[in-house]
Design an enzyme around this catalytic site. Structure first.
Site, mmCIF file in Angstrom:
data_model
loop_
_atom_site.group_PDB
_atom_site.id
_atom_site.type_symbol
_atom_site.label_atom_id
_atom_site.label_comp_id
_atom_site.label_asym_id
_atom_site.label_seq_id
_atom_site.Cartn_x
_atom_site.Cartn_y
_atom_site.Cartn_z
ATOM 1 N N PRO A 178 39.784 44.975 38.283
ATOM 2 C CA PRO A 178 38.698 45.897 38.651
ATOM 3 C C PRO A 178 37.687 45.177 39.541
ATOM 4 O O PRO A 178 37.212 44.105 39.185
ATOM 5 C CB PRO A 178 38.072 46.280 37.301
ATOM 6 C CG PRO A 178 38.531 45.247 36.329
ATOM 7 C CD PRO A 178 39.826 44.712 36.836
ATOM 8 N N GLN B 179 38.794 52.102 34.620
ATOM 9 C CA GLN B 179 37.925 51.247 33.796
ATOM 10 C C GLN B 179 36.584 51.950 33.606
ATOM 11 O O GLN B 179 35.884 52.235 34.583
ATOM 12 C CB GLN B 179 37.684 49.880 34.446
ATOM 13 C CG GLN B 179 36.918 48.952 33.497
ATOM 14 C CD GLN B 179 36.410 47.659 34.141
ATOM 15 O OE1 GLN B 179 35.672 47.703 35.112
ATOM 16 N NE2 GLN B 179 36.816 46.519 33.593
ATOM 17 N N TYR C 195 27.640 43.567 30.010
ATOM 18 C CA TYR C 195 27.234 44.974 30.127
ATOM 19 C C TYR C 195 26.987 45.558 28.730
ATOM 20 O O TYR C 195 27.063 44.835 27.732
ATOM 21 C CB TYR C 195 28.283 45.760 30.935
ATOM 22 C CG TYR C 195 28.372 45.253 32.374
ATOM 23 C CD1 TYR C 195 27.247 45.291 33.206
ATOM 24 C CD2 TYR C 195 29.540 44.699 32.879
ATOM 25 C CE1 TYR C 195 27.298 44.809 34.499
ATOM 26 C CE2 TYR C 195 29.598 44.205 34.188
ATOM 27 C CZ TYR C 195 28.471 44.261 34.989
ATOM 28 O OH TYR C 195 28.504 43.762 36.261
ATOM 29 N N ARG D 19 38.481 45.145 28.031
ATOM 30 C CA ARG D 19 38.184 43.893 28.747
ATOM 31 C C ARG D 19 37.077 43.156 27.993
ATOM 32 O O ARG D 19 36.048 43.735 27.658
ATOM 33 C CB ARG D 19 37.737 44.176 30.182
ATOM 34 C CG ARG D 19 37.898 42.933 31.050
ATOM 35 C CD ARG D 19 37.690 43.222 32.508
ATOM 36 N NE ARG D 19 38.621 42.418 33.290
ATOM 37 C CZ ARG D 19 38.334 41.875 34.474
ATOM 38 N NH1 ARG D 19 37.159 42.063 35.031
ATOM 39 N NH2 ARG D 19 39.229 41.158 35.108
ATOM 40 N N GLY E 123 41.879 39.667 41.519
ATOM 41 C CA GLY E 123 40.785 40.393 42.139
ATOM 42 C C GLY E 123 40.674 40.039 43.610
ATOM 43 O O GLY E 123 41.153 40.767 44.492
ATOM 44 N N ARG E 124 40.059 38.884 43.882
ATOM 45 C CA ARG E 124 39.811 38.504 45.273
ATOM 46 C C ARG E 124 41.091 38.381 46.099
ATOM 47 O O ARG E 124 41.100 38.793 47.269
ATOM 48 C CB ARG E 124 38.968 37.228 45.316
ATOM 49 C CG ARG E 124 37.515 37.508 44.895
ATOM 50 C CD ARG E 124 36.796 36.261 44.488
ATOM 51 N NE ARG E 124 37.423 35.614 43.343
ATOM 52 C CZ ARG E 124 37.130 34.381 42.943
ATOM 53 N NH1 ARG E 124 36.236 33.673 43.590
ATOM 54 N NH2 ARG E 124 37.723 33.869 41.888
HETATM 55 C C1 LIG Z 1 32.809 41.780 43.970
HETATM 56 C C2 LIG Z 1 33.345 41.793 42.569
HETATM 57 C C3 LIG Z 1 33.321 42.970 41.843
HETATM 58 C C4 LIG Z 1 33.799 42.995 40.537
HETATM 59 N N1 LIG Z 1 33.775 44.168 39.829
HETATM 60 C C5 LIG Z 1 34.254 44.207 38.568
HETATM 61 C C6 LIG Z 1 34.289 45.423 37.834
HETATM 62 O O1 LIG Z 1 33.925 46.469 38.321
HETATM 63 N N2 LIG Z 1 34.753 45.380 36.568
HETATM 64 C C7 LIG Z 1 35.184 44.224 35.985
HETATM 65 O O2 LIG Z 1 35.595 44.236 34.829
HETATM 66 N N3 LIG Z 1 35.205 43.081 36.675
HETATM 67 C C8 LIG Z 1 34.762 43.036 37.944
HETATM 68 N N4 LIG Z 1 34.810 41.871 38.653
HETATM 69 C C9 LIG Z 1 35.522 40.707 38.089
HETATM 70 C C10 LIG Z 1 36.978 40.726 38.582
HETATM 71 O O3 LIG Z 1 37.691 41.793 38.006
HETATM 72 C C11 LIG Z 1 37.731 39.416 38.264
HETATM 73 O O4 LIG Z 1 37.714 39.246 36.876
HETATM 74 C C12 LIG Z 1 37.133 38.226 38.966
HETATM 75 O O5 LIG Z 1 36.933 38.485 40.335
HETATM 76 C C13 LIG Z 1 38.042 37.002 38.816
HETATM 77 O O6 LIG Z 1 39.323 37.240 39.342
HETATM 78 P P1 LIG Z 1 39.780 36.671 40.794
HETATM 79 O O7 LIG Z 1 39.595 35.183 40.739
HETATM 80 O O8 LIG Z 1 41.204 37.082 40.902
HETATM 81 O O9 LIG Z 1 38.906 37.298 41.818
HETATM 82 C C14 LIG Z 1 34.320 41.823 39.956
HETATM 83 C C15 LIG Z 1 34.337 40.642 40.699
HETATM 84 C C16 LIG Z 1 33.868 40.612 41.989
HETATM 85 C C17 LIG Z 1 33.950 39.315 42.771
#
Ligand SMILES: Cc1cc2nc3c(=O)[nH]c(=O)nc-3n(C[C@H](O)[C@H](O)[C@H](O)COP(=O)(O)O)c2cc1C
Ligand SMILES: Cc1cc2nc3c(=O)[nH]c(=O)nc-3n(C[C@H](O)[C@H](O)[C@H](O)COP(=O)(O)OP(=O)(O)OC[C@H]3O[C@@H](n4cnc5c(N)ncnc54)[C@H](O)[C@@H]3O)c2cc1C
Length: 779
Positions: A416, A493, A575, A623, A716-717
């Site tokens: 997400p 989510q 949250y 989560r 994510g990223r």
């Molecule tokens: C810009 C951004 C927005 C995110 N939005 C959410 C979100 O809406 N809900 C959530 O549970 N995590 C959110 N996250 C956390 C990501 O889901 C993820 O856990 C985090 O980026 C680490 O994973 P990655 O290293 O693959 O990016 C967000 C992270 C980033 C960087």
């Protein structure tokens, strides 16, 4: 210029030698408390790359070391009578005694003044050493100088859990061998290697529980050796275990915020240790010695510049190695859990424990080993409904997974990721393009960004919502496109921002309150997220809790009507629901505060209410922030209680994130850094998990799934950067079992053909890079 070196281990000696050799004008004097021929321990290990560095730094020392070492390319794992060999590694073992004598000899050759049986007392630093321009503290783990100035160095020492003892033997060995033995009290592991003909090192370790129950703490050094000989009698082949100050210890992980104070500079183990299970302590000490020597030679009397240059060069590699070593030592701490894996699965787990050895890496090192592992791995599908997998062997990343009646085509999820561009909670064309393009790119499961059940549940004005008919229709359009065009599944989510709500979009000021039109924010307790900056949240009362619970149920109903395959309840990142779970944000005195059972009561009530509404055949996930990365935060025991409760309430899979609970958190980031939480939950609670956080490569996903550390990997990223991550990985592995939209068929053919060529090139490069025995004199 005068340099005094305290400590005549590999670090101190190598620094003294390299510095004096290049700057004969500098007076270099070394003090060692032991006699020249005293030493603790037996052998040390160097990799090919380290030996290359030694060759560059001082060819004479290199040649002398080379005369003494034993060389091997195989790593061997023995457990339950199975001996598995993994080839393609390149290491040399050398006696510690021989190494020290070589370094002492070279120091004498170049004119270093050596003092043995010369312990430096801390008072001497300010008296006898007052005329030293530089004092190099190379006094090892227990350095009294580092201890004395501990605060100035910002030293932090943490003892690790397992007990270990360093022994020797006359037993010969073919390669680096891990011997695992199951005793009536637990698992004991011997890390062994031959360091010269007829001599091997045996570092033996076990959990504190097994150590205590075995009574090793009550035995003398000799009695211990006899007891361990008994455990490893088959492996020792009649040879004895030899002691040399072989006392059971706990490994201390040492870190220092600064490596210098006034004219004192830290070198080797005294500033930073890396657990010996990745075999790098001596290598690190000697590499740091070379870097410090370079910095001193280049900067002369400007010691501040020299110390800064030294730290700038070495801090990052040291921290990376320390992190890898930490991950590796955790694997050994968890031996009792890994023992559930048998055969090649256990070997795969042991080999891939420290991040750098992955699925692809093992395939390049030793394809025969990976083939054996795969045969055993896919065996489990024979005779099941998914027997086809055993034949197609799609790699673990591309195995389907079923949760209730939902089946995802592979183990890759899009995490997400809030896009902060909704208008009044309405998803925009951006959202449609963003999510649908990732589905077309082949990801198995998409999580929407945190979507809010009411306007005042949003983090920012740009967050998506699910409180209106129009929003429901917009989401439905997206879900229908994904279902009609791809085999990707999509999860909604749902979350409530709590005390982190009514803030600006990150681009305008991360976590900063909005300038105007703020809405009231709520949390478990009235504690602002950022002291003196964030608004103070209102402590939720029962009426508001009921109202919010009901809003989650209503939004869940809309998610079902919109056709979502799965629902995730966001109980992470500080949250609203997470604010109940952490003791740092929940200081309530009612039945929703205090013990972990009380703290999880409200999130669980919300989950149960939503689960009761959500169709029986559709799965739900939760989560969680597995820890807060802050003192006084959630413990692993708390986490287990939470996961067990959610499991009991019908959660199908736990999404293991971490942190973001408090602004002052101090996380330890790194490759796949949160995966250990997913693994912990999976192993201790017995529920499927989703790993997330810096998982960036298909080979990491294959390793995580193959080693059963998690069931799905969420990215994510990486998905922001590459919508076609999953299809490209399918091409790389030549996997045929994924459905492919007909519009993309001609691209598919090219993708597979190019990937095959790239793989051939990679194989060719890896064959060239394989240990070439270049450092082995015998070849
Ligand atoms: C810009 C951004 C927005 C995110 N939005 C959410 C979100 O809406 N809900 C959530 O549970 N995590 C959110 N996250 C956390 C990501 O889901 C993820 O856990 C985090 O980026 C680490 O994973 P990655 O290293 O693959 O990016 C967000 C992270 C980033 C960087
Ligand atoms: C069980 C075990 C297994 C290991 N296996 C490996 C391996 O396989 N490969 C590897 O590379 N590394 C291994 N290591 C790590 C390795 O031994 C150390 O990382 C390495 O020796 C560090 O070098 P150093 O010069 O910093 O410190 P040390 O080697 O500890 O030397 C410090 C020296 O300072 C002296 N000293 C201390 N205080 C004073 C004082 N006040 N006055 C004078 N002298 C003083 C000590 O007597 C000692 O000789 C292992 C370590 C352990 C514990």
């Amino acid at each position: 210029m005068k340099i005094s070196v305290v400590g005549g281990g590999p670090g101190g000696l190598y620094f003294a030698l390299l510095t004096k050799k290049r700057r004969p004008d500098i007076e270099v004097e070394l003090y060692e408390q032991n006699r020249a021929d005293d030493t603790f321990g037996f052998g040390v290990v160097f990799s090919d790359d380290t030996l290359d560095e030694f060759l560059g730094a001082d060819p004479e020392t290199y040649e002398l070391i080379r005369d003494h070492f034993a060389y091997w390319t195989d790593m061997i794992v023995e457990q339950r009578g199975l001996r598995s060999i993994v080839a393609g590694n390149g290491f040399a073992g050398c006696g510690r005694m021989a190494l020290l004598q070589i370094l002492q000899r070279r120091c004498k050759d170049v004119g270093v003044k050596l003092n043995f049986a010369a312990r430096v007392e801390i008072e001497q630093i300010e008296t006898d050493f007052a005329d030293s321009d530089i004092i190099v503290d190379a006094g090892g783990i227990n350095s009294p100088i580092r201890e004395r100035y501990s605060e100035n160095f910002g030293a932090e020492i943490t003892e690790t859990r397992n007990k270990f003892v360093w022994l020797g033997s006359t037993c010969s060995l073919d390669g680096f061998t891990f011997f695992f033995k199951e005793t009536e009290h637990g698992i004991i592991c011997a890390h062994t290697y031959q360091y010269e003909a007829g001599h091997s090192t045996w570092v033996i370790e076990t959990t504190p529980e097994c150590w205590l129950a075995s009574g090793y703490g009550d035995l003398s050094e000799e009695e211990n050796a006899r007891a361990l000989e008994d455990v490893f009698k088959d492996e020792l082949n009649g040879h004895p275990l030899i002691v040399n100050r072989s006392l059971w210890r706990n490994f201390p992980t040492i870190k220092c915020e600064s490596w210098h104070h006034k004219n004192i500079v830290l070198l080797g183990d005294c500033k930073a240790t890396a657990h010996w299970s990745i075999g790098s302590g001596t290598k690190l000490a000697m590499e740091c010695a070379a870097a410090l020597s370079d910095a001193v030679v280049q900067n002369g009397a400007n010691i501040e510049a020299a110390f800064s240059a030294y730290e700038a060069k070495r801090r990052t590699p040291i921290e990376i190695t320390q992190h890898n070593a930490q991950v590796s030592l955790r694997w050994f701490e968890n031996m009792p859990i890994h023992w559930n894996k048998t055969g090649e699965a256990f070997v795969f787990s042991c080999m891939s424990r420290a991040k750098s050895i992955t699925w692809d890496n093992l395939k390049l090192r030793d394809p025969a080993f990976l083939e054996k592992f795969e045969i055993e791995y896919y065996q489990r599908f024979i005779g099941t409904k998914t027997e086809g997998i055993a034949l197609s062997k799609p790699t673990p990343m591309f195995m389907p997974l079923s949760l209730r009646s939902m089946t995802i085509p592979n183990r890759v999820a899009m995490a997400p990721m809030a896009q902060y561009c909704a208008v009044d909670g309405m998803p925009q064309p951006w959202h449609f393009s963003h999510y649908s393009s990732r589905a077309v790119g082949g990801v198995g499961l998409i999580f929407t960004e945190m979507t809010c059940p009411t306007p005042d549940a949003r983090i920012t004005d740009g967050c998506t919502g699910l409180w209106s008919e129009a929003q429901q229709r917009a989401w439905q359009e997206l879900v229908e496109f994904i279902h009609n065009s791809t085999s990707t599944k999509i999860a909604m989510q749902l979350g409530h921002a709590g005390r982190k709500g009514s803030t600006k979009a990150p681009a305008d000021g991360m976590d900063m309150p909005k300038d105007s039109d703020n809405w009231p924010i709520y949390s478990a307790s009235p504690i602002p997220y950022i002291e003196d900056t964030s608004a103070i949240p209102i402590e939720l009362d029962q009426a508001k809790m009921d109202e919010i619970l009901n809003s989650f149920v209503q939004a869940g109903k809309r998610a079902d009507a919109a056709g979502f395959d799965m629902l995730e309840l966001h109980c992470a990142h500080g949250y609203l629901l997470a604010s109940f779970l952490s003791p740092l944000t929940n200081q309530r005195l009612d039945q929703y505060g205090g013990t972990i059972e009380n703290r999880l009561r409200y999130p669980l009530e919300v989950f149960k209410a939503v689960r009761a509404m959500w169709p029986e055949n559709k799965p739900m996930s939760v989560r969680l922030s597995s820890c807060d990365w802050a003192e006084g935060g959630l413990t692993l025991d708390d986490l287990e209680v939470i996961c067990k409760a959610f499991k009991g309430a019908g959660v199908d899979i736990i999404h293991a994130s971490s942190g973001e609970t408090v602004k002052w958190q101090k996380p330890t980031w790194g490759r796949m850094w949160q995966t250990p939480f997913a693994e912990h939950i999976k192993q201790h609670v017995g529920i499927p998990t989703i790993a997330v956080g810096d998982i960036t490569k298909p080979e990491q996903i294959n390793t995580i799934i193959a080693d059963e550390r998690a069931d799905i990997c969420a990215l994510g990223r990486p998905h922001l950067n590459d919508a076609f991550f999953t299809r490209k990985a399918a091409g790389h592995y030549g996997v045929e079992n994924q459905s492919w939209p007909s519009q993309l068929h001609s691209g598919r053919y090219q993708l597979f053909r190019e990937a095959e060529k790239d793989n051939e090139k990679l194989l060719d490069l890896s064959i060239k890079a394989r240990p070439d025995l270049r450092h082995d004199k015998k070849t």
